[in-house]
Design a protein around this motif. Sequence first.
Motif, PDB file in Angstrom:
ATOM      1  N   GLU A 146       0.849  -1.185   0.000  1.00  0.00           N
ATOM      2  CA  GLU A 146       0.000   0.000   0.000  1.00  0.00           C
ATOM      3  C   GLU A 146       0.892   1.246   0.000  1.00  0.00           C
ATOM      4  O   GLU A 146       1.548   1.553   0.994  1.00  0.00           O
ATOM      5  CB  GLU A 146      -0.918   0.008   1.223  1.00  0.00           C
ATOM      6  CG  GLU A 146      -1.982   1.072   1.146  1.00  0.00           C
ATOM      7  CD  GLU A 146      -2.979   0.951   2.286  1.00  0.00           C
ATOM      8  OE1 GLU A 146      -3.302   2.008   2.843  1.00  0.00           O
ATOM      9  OE2 GLU A 146      -3.411  -0.165   2.600  1.00  0.00           O
ATOM     10  N   ILE A 147       0.908   1.950  -1.107  1.00  0.00           N
ATOM     11  CA  ILE A 147       1.743   3.132  -1.232  1.00  0.00           C
ATOM     12  C   ILE A 147       1.282   4.178  -0.229  1.00  0.00           C
ATOM     13  O   ILE A 147       0.104   4.484  -0.145  1.00  0.00           O
ATOM     14  CB  ILE A 147       1.693   3.687  -2.668  1.00  0.00           C
ATOM     15  CG1 ILE A 147       2.291   2.673  -3.626  1.00  0.00           C
ATOM     16  CG2 ILE A 147       2.429   5.018  -2.768  1.00  0.00           C
ATOM     17  CD1 ILE A 147       2.124   3.030  -5.069  1.00  0.00           C
ATOM     18  N   ASP A 148       2.215   4.706   0.521  1.00  0.00           N
ATOM     19  CA  ASP A 148       1.977   5.741   1.529  1.00  0.00           C
ATOM     20  C   ASP A 148       1.077   5.298   2.677  1.00  0.00           C
ATOM     21  O   ASP A 148       0.579   6.125   3.427  1.00  0.00           O
ATOM     22  CB  ASP A 148       1.450   7.032   0.902  1.00  0.00           C
ATOM     23  CG  ASP A 148       2.502   7.701   0.036  1.00  0.00           C
ATOM     24  OD1 ASP A 148       3.707   7.512   0.328  1.00  0.00           O
ATOM     25  OD2 ASP A 148       2.145   8.391  -0.919  1.00  0.00           O
ATOM     26  N   GLY A 149       0.851   4.011   2.843  1.00  0.00           N
ATOM     27  CA  GLY A 149       0.092   3.499   3.982  1.00  0.00           C
ATOM     28  C   GLY A 149       1.017   3.245   5.157  1.00  0.00           C
ATOM     29  O   GLY A 149       2.164   2.838   4.991  1.00  0.00           O
ATOM     30  N   LEU A 150       0.532   3.506   6.352  1.00  0.00           N
ATOM     31  CA  LEU A 150       1.296   3.290   7.573  1.00  0.00           C
ATOM     32  C   LEU A 150       0.490   2.435   8.531  1.00  0.00           C
ATOM     33  O   LEU A 150      -0.739   2.470   8.537  1.00  0.00           O
ATOM     34  CB  LEU A 150       1.611   4.625   8.262  1.00  0.00           C
ATOM     35  CG  LEU A 150       2.456   5.624   7.488  1.00  0.00           C
ATOM     36  CD1 LEU A 150       2.483   6.961   8.217  1.00  0.00           C
ATOM     37  CD2 LEU A 150       3.866   5.092   7.307  1.00  0.00           C
ATOM     38  N   GLU A 151       1.194   1.678   9.371  1.00  0.00           N
ATOM     39  CA  GLU A 151       0.562   0.908  10.425  1.00  0.00           C
ATOM     40  C   GLU A 151       1.505   0.838  11.608  1.00  0.00           C
ATOM     41  O   GLU A 151       2.697   1.078  11.479  1.00  0.00           O
ATOM     42  CB  GLU A 151       0.199  -0.499   9.944  1.00  0.00           C
ATOM     43  CG  GLU A 151       1.406  -1.341   9.572  1.00  0.00           C
ATOM     44  CD  GLU A 151       1.021  -2.692   8.992  1.00  0.00           C
ATOM     45  OE1 GLU A 151      -0.181  -2.985   8.877  1.00  0.00           O
ATOM     46  OE2 GLU A 151       1.946  -3.452   8.660  1.00  0.00           O
TER      47      GLU A 151
END
Length: 154
Positions: free
Chosen positions: A67-72
């Motif tokens: 997921e581009i630019d996704g953070l967790e």
Amino acid sequence: MRRFCVRLSLGIGLSLSACALQAQAAGTESALASTTVQHPVLKHAVEFSGMLGKQAVHVFLRPKKDEIDGLEGYYTLTTSGKTPPKRILLAGELAGDRISLEESQDGTEVSGQWDAELKGGQLTGSWLSADGNTSMEFVLKLRGPRMLRQAIAK
């Protein structure tokens, strides 16, 4: 991605190549992915620590897979006594230097919203409870290898 070519002859000296169309689409997709660049601090798992309101907090973030630019990640609040700190889950996205995260204490219901700006090795912003009744400011500093902190400071 598998590539294959299909030629269709239209009889009057014209033919179409599905391979060329597929290659063009793949090139466009690849170019789009390469134009979206994450903040250099968040290309790998990182840890921040600081204050959320008047309470000490540790935040752990990493890029989401696929997921581009996704953070967790998650955060913990410093507790006193023998009770271990509880991990509260975080998930969201990065847009330039802006980070927007939702938190969940149970993994399904949103319990709060983090809106922040990342400048250098510092994350600053505000936290808002899910019901909108409580908000707190936070200032977090990047923790990690000295070399990483020095590279970001430049």
